[in-house]
Design an enzyme around this catalytic site. Structure first.
Site, mmCIF file in Angstrom:
data_model
loop_
_atom_site.group_PDB
_atom_site.id
_atom_site.type_symbol
_atom_site.label_atom_id
_atom_site.label_comp_id
_atom_site.label_asym_id
_atom_site.label_seq_id
_atom_site.Cartn_x
_atom_site.Cartn_y
_atom_site.Cartn_z
ATOM 1 N N TYR A 183 4.989 30.351 -46.474
ATOM 2 C CA TYR A 183 4.777 29.096 -46.805
ATOM 3 C C TYR A 183 5.886 28.025 -46.574
ATOM 4 C CZ TYR A 183 3.730 25.724 -50.698
ATOM 5 O OH TYR A 183 3.395 24.611 -51.683
ATOM 6 N N LYS A 191 5.599 24.750 -44.441
ATOM 7 C CA LYS A 191 6.004 23.615 -45.120
ATOM 8 C C LYS A 191 7.072 22.698 -44.392
ATOM 9 C CE LYS A 191 2.807 23.259 -48.243
ATOM 10 N NZ LYS A 191 1.587 22.213 -47.798
#
Length: 304
Positions: free
Chosen positions: A165, A169
């Protein structure tokens, strides 16, 4: 200054619930026509149904707004292109894209499978690129576009158990920084929202007393500004609990050595000067870093 939207059309991915739903309602309240995109799957990306998106459409219509539901998978180019074509057929154009869709598969890196890595990066990073690619030339032709990525403090600063993640991001912030350069002459402004808000993805990560303070609506007001005609360009807006701030990347002034002195030992010996915050700068394109070092060479500015 009142923020208004004159006959604007927005596609919002992952808009069937949580933050995406809040974004859709906030823009619809200001007269924006909305494509509510949501695959309708679970937090880990499994399953799918257009029911969630249709419920948000019904909410918008009950407010007197205009919206359509779409269940395209943001990682599939053909489905995304069909979604954009449907938006243009129905509303005549696409002015705003909010890349909000995301999933979580949290595990420590030692326990994470490469399938979990790939799926999370595919949805967040590749999905945002797929949707952006589908509207990019349309926005160039119209000489107008507002694109908002969704990053996270995990991507800026790291968070245990979120290597997949966090990497995705962080990639979105780099994607934004280059896109805004390529889109500037077409009035395509590209920004990034870094939310801290209650959602399906955060409910299992924070205690209830904290989640109660992290309402989605104030975050969406930041999104409204990033998507409006007078939006800034190339910013990462952090938003949560009614607070707003900018996340910025700075480079220290650093030092230059003559070629014969550029050794690991000298890097270690001058580490304090290299790491000093005094004179640090915020660059707006990658060439500025190299220009800084090369200018010192031309001027003979070397540390002994």
């Amino acid at each position: 200054m009142a923020i208004t939207f004159d006959n604007r059309v927005a596609i919002i991915t992952g808009a069937g619930g949580g933050l995406g739903r809040s974004h859709a309602l906030a823009l619809a309240a200001r007269g924006v026509k909305i494509v509510v995109n949501d695959l309708g799957g679970a937090v880990d990306g499994t399953g799918g149904s257009e029911t969630m998106a249709q419920k948000v459409v019904t909410e918008i219509e009950s407010m007197g707004g205009e919206a359509i539901a779409n269940g395209a998978n943001v990682t599939k180019q053909d489905e995304v292109e069909a979604m954009v074509a449907e938006a243009i057929e129905r509303f005549g154009k696409v002015d705003i894209l909010v890349n909000n869709a995301g999933i979580l598969r949290d595990r420590s890196f030692s326990k994470m499978t490469l399938e979990d890595w790939k799926l999370v990066v595919d949805v967040h990073l590749h999905g945002s690129a797929t949707c952006t690619k589908a509207v990019w030339n349309h926005m160039k032709e119209n000489k107008f576009g507002r694109i908002v990525m969704t990053t996270s403090s995990s991507g800026m600063y790291g968070n245990f158990g979120q290597t997949n993640y966090g990497a995705a991001k962080a990639g979105l912030s780099g994607f934004m920084r280059t896109l805004c350069l390529e889109g500037a002459k077409y009035d395509i402004r590209v920004n990034t929202l870094s939310p801290t808000a209650r959602s399906r993805m955060t409910e299992g990560l924070m205690p209830e007393e904290i989640l109660e303070k992290l309402k989605v609506e104030p975050v969406s007001q930041g999104l409204v500004y990033l998507a409006c005609d007078d939006a800034p360009n190339r910013v990462i807006l952090a938003a949560g609990a009614g607070g707003y701030a900018l996340t910025k990347v700075f480079e220290t002034k650093g030092v230059n050595f003559a070629e014969e002195d550029a050794t690991a030992e000298n890097v270690a010996a001058h580490w304090d000067a290299i790491a000093s915050n005094e004179g640090m700068e915020e660059f707006t394109n990658g060439g500025q870093q190299g220009a800084k070092f090369l200018t010192r060479i031309a001027n003979g500015e070397f540390v002994k």
